[in-house]
Scaffold this motif. Structure first.
Motif, PDB file in Angstrom:
ATOM      1  N   PHE A  56      42.552  24.943  43.752  1.00 34.25           N
ATOM      2  CA  PHE A  56      43.664  25.049  42.805  1.00 34.25           C
ATOM      3  C   PHE A  56      44.515  26.277  43.122  1.00 34.25           C
ATOM      4  O   PHE A  56      44.030  27.250  43.714  1.00 34.25           O
ATOM      5  CB  PHE A  56      43.142  25.190  41.368  1.00 34.25           C
ATOM      6  CG  PHE A  56      42.381  23.998  40.864  1.00 34.25           C
ATOM      7  CD1 PHE A  56      43.044  22.828  40.518  1.00 34.25           C
ATOM      8  CD2 PHE A  56      40.996  24.044  40.718  1.00 34.25           C
ATOM      9  CE1 PHE A  56      42.340  21.719  40.041  1.00 34.25           C
ATOM     10  CE2 PHE A  56      40.290  22.952  40.247  1.00 34.25           C
ATOM     11  CZ  PHE A  56      40.961  21.781  39.904  1.00 34.25           C
ATOM     12  N   VAL A  57      45.760  26.246  42.692  1.00 30.04           N
ATOM     13  CA  VAL A  57      46.578  27.459  42.705  1.00 30.04           C
ATOM     14  C   VAL A  57      45.929  28.441  41.728  1.00 30.04           C
ATOM     15  O   VAL A  57      45.505  28.049  40.640  1.00 30.04           O
ATOM     16  CB  VAL A  57      48.026  27.141  42.261  1.00 30.04           C
ATOM     17  CG1 VAL A  57      48.841  28.417  42.141  1.00 30.04           C
ATOM     18  CG2 VAL A  57      48.679  26.159  43.231  1.00 30.04           C
ATOM     19  N   PHE A 107      40.325  42.878  37.075  1.00 30.94           N
ATOM     20  CA  PHE A 107      41.084  41.634  36.898  1.00 30.94           C
ATOM     21  C   PHE A 107      40.225  40.427  37.283  1.00 30.94           C
ATOM     22  O   PHE A 107      39.210  40.553  37.969  1.00 30.94           O
ATOM     23  CB  PHE A 107      42.354  41.652  37.749  1.00 30.94           C
ATOM     24  CG  PHE A 107      42.085  41.780  39.237  1.00 30.94           C
ATOM     25  CD1 PHE A 107      41.883  40.665  40.035  1.00 30.94           C
ATOM     26  CD2 PHE A 107      42.020  43.036  39.835  1.00 30.94           C
ATOM     27  CE1 PHE A 107      41.625  40.790  41.397  1.00 30.94           C
ATOM     28  CE2 PHE A 107      41.762  43.178  41.203  1.00 30.94           C
ATOM     29  CZ  PHE A 107      41.560  42.045  41.974  1.00 30.94           C
ATOM     30  N   LYS A 108      40.649  39.256  36.812  1.00 25.76           N
ATOM     31  CA  LYS A 108      39.999  37.996  37.162  1.00 25.76           C
ATOM     32  C   LYS A 108      40.967  37.137  37.968  1.00 25.76           C
ATOM     33  O   LYS A 108      42.175  37.164  37.725  1.00 25.76           O
ATOM     34  CB  LYS A 108      39.616  37.217  35.901  1.00 25.76           C
ATOM     35  CG  LYS A 108      38.445  37.766  35.122  1.00 25.76           C
ATOM     36  CD  LYS A 108      38.212  36.896  33.889  1.00 25.76           C
ATOM     37  CE  LYS A 108      36.994  37.392  33.100  1.00 25.76           C
ATOM     38  NZ  LYS A 108      36.821  36.607  31.855  1.00 25.76           N
ATOM     39  N   VAL A 109      40.427  36.367  38.912  1.00 25.91           N
ATOM     40  CA  VAL A 109      41.229  35.375  39.617  1.00 25.91           C
ATOM     41  C   VAL A 109      40.809  34.008  39.081  1.00 25.91           C
ATOM     42  O   VAL A 109      39.679  33.578  39.295  1.00 25.91           O
ATOM     43  CB  VAL A 109      41.026  35.451  41.145  1.00 25.91           C
ATOM     44  CG1 VAL A 109      41.849  34.376  41.849  1.00 25.91           C
ATOM     45  CG2 VAL A 109      41.391  36.840  41.669  1.00 25.91           C
ATOM     46  N   LEU A 110      41.709  33.355  38.350  1.00 27.51           N
ATOM     47  CA  LEU A 110      41.378  32.094  37.686  1.00 27.51           C
ATOM     48  C   LEU A 110      42.205  30.947  38.249  1.00 27.51           C
ATOM     49  O   LEU A 110      43.349  31.126  38.682  1.00 27.51           O
ATOM     50  CB  LEU A 110      41.621  32.213  36.177  1.00 27.51           C
ATOM     51  CG  LEU A 110      40.740  33.212  35.426  1.00 27.51           C
ATOM     52  CD1 LEU A 110      41.207  33.361  33.989  1.00 27.51           C
ATOM     53  CD2 LEU A 110      39.271  32.773  35.465  1.00 27.51           C
ATOM     54  N   ALA A 111      41.608  29.747  38.228  1.00 27.46           N
ATOM     55  CA  ALA A 111      42.298  28.550  38.699  1.00 27.46           C
ATOM     56  C   ALA A 111      43.259  28.036  37.637  1.00 27.46           C
ATOM     57  O   ALA A 111      42.925  28.011  36.453  1.00 27.46           O
ATOM     58  CB  ALA A 111      41.271  27.475  39.047  1.00 27.46           C
ATOM     59  N   THR A 112      44.450  27.642  38.073  1.00 30.94           N
ATOM     60  CA  THR A 112      45.374  26.929  37.188  1.00 30.94           C
ATOM     61  C   THR A 112      45.026  25.440  37.269  1.00 30.94           C
ATOM     62  O   THR A 112      44.062  25.054  37.926  1.00 30.94           O
ATOM     63  CB  THR A 112      46.830  27.146  37.634  1.00 30.94           C
ATOM     64  OG1 THR A 112      47.003  26.556  38.937  1.00 30.94           O
ATOM     65  CG2 THR A 112      47.161  28.635  37.704  1.00 30.94           C
ATOM     66  N   GLU A 113      45.812  24.597  36.654  1.00 38.00           N
ATOM     67  CA  GLU A 113      45.539  23.152  36.702  1.00 38.00           C
ATOM     68  C   GLU A 113      46.217  22.480  37.888  1.00 38.00           C
ATOM     69  O   GLU A 113      46.081  21.274  38.080  1.00 38.00           O
ATOM     70  CB  GLU A 113      45.991  22.503  35.380  1.00 38.00           C
ATOM     71  CG  GLU A 113      45.175  23.003  34.185  1.00 38.00           C
ATOM     72  CD  GLU A 113      45.481  22.244  32.916  1.00 38.00           C
ATOM     73  OE1 GLU A 113      46.268  21.278  32.973  1.00 38.00           O
ATOM     74  OE2 GLU A 113      44.932  22.623  31.868  1.00 38.00           O
ATOM     75  N   THR A 114      46.909  23.262  38.714  1.00 35.35           N
ATOM     76  CA  THR A 114      47.666  22.702  39.843  1.00 35.35           C
ATOM     77  C   THR A 114      46.839  22.729  41.124  1.00 35.35           C
ATOM     78  O   THR A 114      46.354  23.788  41.532  1.00 35.35           O
ATOM     79  CB  THR A 114      48.973  23.510  40.063  1.00 35.35           C
ATOM     80  OG1 THR A 114      49.685  23.567  38.839  1.00 35.35           O
ATOM     81  CG2 THR A 114      49.829  22.876  41.142  1.00 35.35           C
ATOM     82  N   VAL A 115      46.682  21.572  41.753  1.00 38.86           N
ATOM     83  CA  VAL A 115      45.991  21.506  43.046  1.00 38.86           C
ATOM     84  C   VAL A 115      46.890  22.146  44.100  1.00 38.86           C
ATOM     85  O   VAL A 115      48.107  21.916  44.122  1.00 38.86           O
ATOM     86  CB  VAL A 115      45.668  20.043  43.421  1.00 38.86           C
ATOM     87  CG1 VAL A 115      44.986  19.973  44.788  1.00 38.86           C
ATOM     88  CG2 VAL A 115      44.769  19.404  42.365  1.00 38.86           C
TER      89      VAL A 115
END
Length: 325
Positions: free
Chosen positions: A15-16, A32-40
């Motif tokens: 994911f982005v 900080f955190k690196v989190l996935a968005t809903e966009t592939v």
């Protein structure tokens, strides 16, 4: 079955991702955190992610098998990192937001020395014959695991160079619900990458061995394929990780047809890792050493010798293996 991709460089998220300004649950002292968005991601789509093979991401340290001094050898991951001055310059560049211009590295002067036997990882960019750093400012690479090198003692515990063997954990060929620990010829693993797991690796999330009797094993990358993964949607994957027995893993690595590898980690979805009951520890495991032709001529203290004593025995789970030392 085709041989799956070799892990030679940092894998991008499927994911982005976006950065959230709150303390990381993955790395201590990271604000900080690196989190996935809903966009592939475009990279995943370009690699035809929907026809890729999903596999379990195993939590250990990356290794590589290739030749050294004319023989198959296990190599440990060693990234070449910038010296203090170059690292400070690189961090200032990142924080300056001037990403319209490219950062210039002087590979010969900006990086700490590495052993003469060090080799750069495959697939990394080259400029004028020099391997170039990745987006983190590191040059991924490998060093051979010598028998008496204390720094890599846990790596060397899973190989025997005299007989050119490695201790490998994988699925039993006749029963996918059964794990198997076996002695595999190093020549069968040439040009593969593997994950070293065990007592003294990454906090031992799989509960192998003990401080008194450490236990380590190699798992070929892509060895644990995931059969019933849901569609590639953020919400579906989140539900799968939280609600399925098969989802009790560190993450997923997709092996694409073009050799590209993409991943998602539980932390990308805001989930915890490690967890108490991993999927790997839900399966029985059998010892299948088949060392008769070697006449058991192993050092009495080595893992090969200890496993030969419990050859053909079956255990309810990996955690239950106790070596008679």
């Amino acid at each position: 079955m085709r041989r799956l991709g070799s892990v030679q460089r940092k894998m991008p998220c499927v994911f982005v991702t976006e950065v959230k300004e709150e303390p990381s649950t993955k790395r201590e002292h990271q604000p900080f955190k690196v989190l996935a968005t809903e966009t592939v991601s475009h990279k995943a789509l370009d690699a035809d992610i929907h026809s890729a093979i999903p596999t379990e991401k195993v939590d250990g340290t990356c290794c590589y098998v290739t030749t050294y001094k004319g023989r198959p050898y296990l190599w440990a991951r060693l990234d070449r990192k910038p010296n203090k001055l170059a690292e400070k310059r690189f961090k200032n560049f990142l924080h300056s937001k001037q990403n319209s211009k490219e950062f210039f590295w002087n590979v010969e002067e900006d990086f700490k020395p590495v052993p003469e036997c060090w080799i750069p990882a495959k697939e990394i960019e080259q400029l004028n014959g020099n391997p170039m750093p990745d987006e983190n400012g590191h040059i991924p690479g490998w060093v051979p695991v010598e028998k008496n090198n204390k720094q890599y003692c846990w790596h060397s515990s899973v190989v025997n160079y005299e007989f050119e063997l490695a201790l490998v954990l994988k699925h039993h060929s006749d029963d996918p619900g059964l794990l198997e620990i076996s002695a595999v010829p190093l020549s069968d693993l040439l040009e593969q990458t593997l994950e070293l797991i065990g007592t003294n690796i990454n906090g031992n999330p799989y509960g192998l061995g003990s401080k008194k009797h450490p236990l380590h094993l190699l798992i070929p990358h892509g060895a644990f394929q995931i059969r019933n993964l849901p569609t590639l949607k953020h919400s579906d994957l989140l539900s799968w990780f939280e609600g399925c027995r098969e989802g009790k893993i560190e993450g997923i690595v997709w092996h694409c047809n073009d050799g590209c590898l993409v991943k998602v980690h539980r932390h990308h979805l805001g989930l915890c890792w490690p967890i108490p009951d991993t999927y790997m520890n839900s399966k029985p495991v059998i010892i299948n050493m088949n060392l008769y032709k070697y006449d058991y001529a192993f050092d009495t203290k080595c893992l090969f010798n200890h496993f030969s004593k419990i050859d053909n025995q079956k255990f309810g789970r990996l955690k239950d293996i106790i070596l008679d030392v």
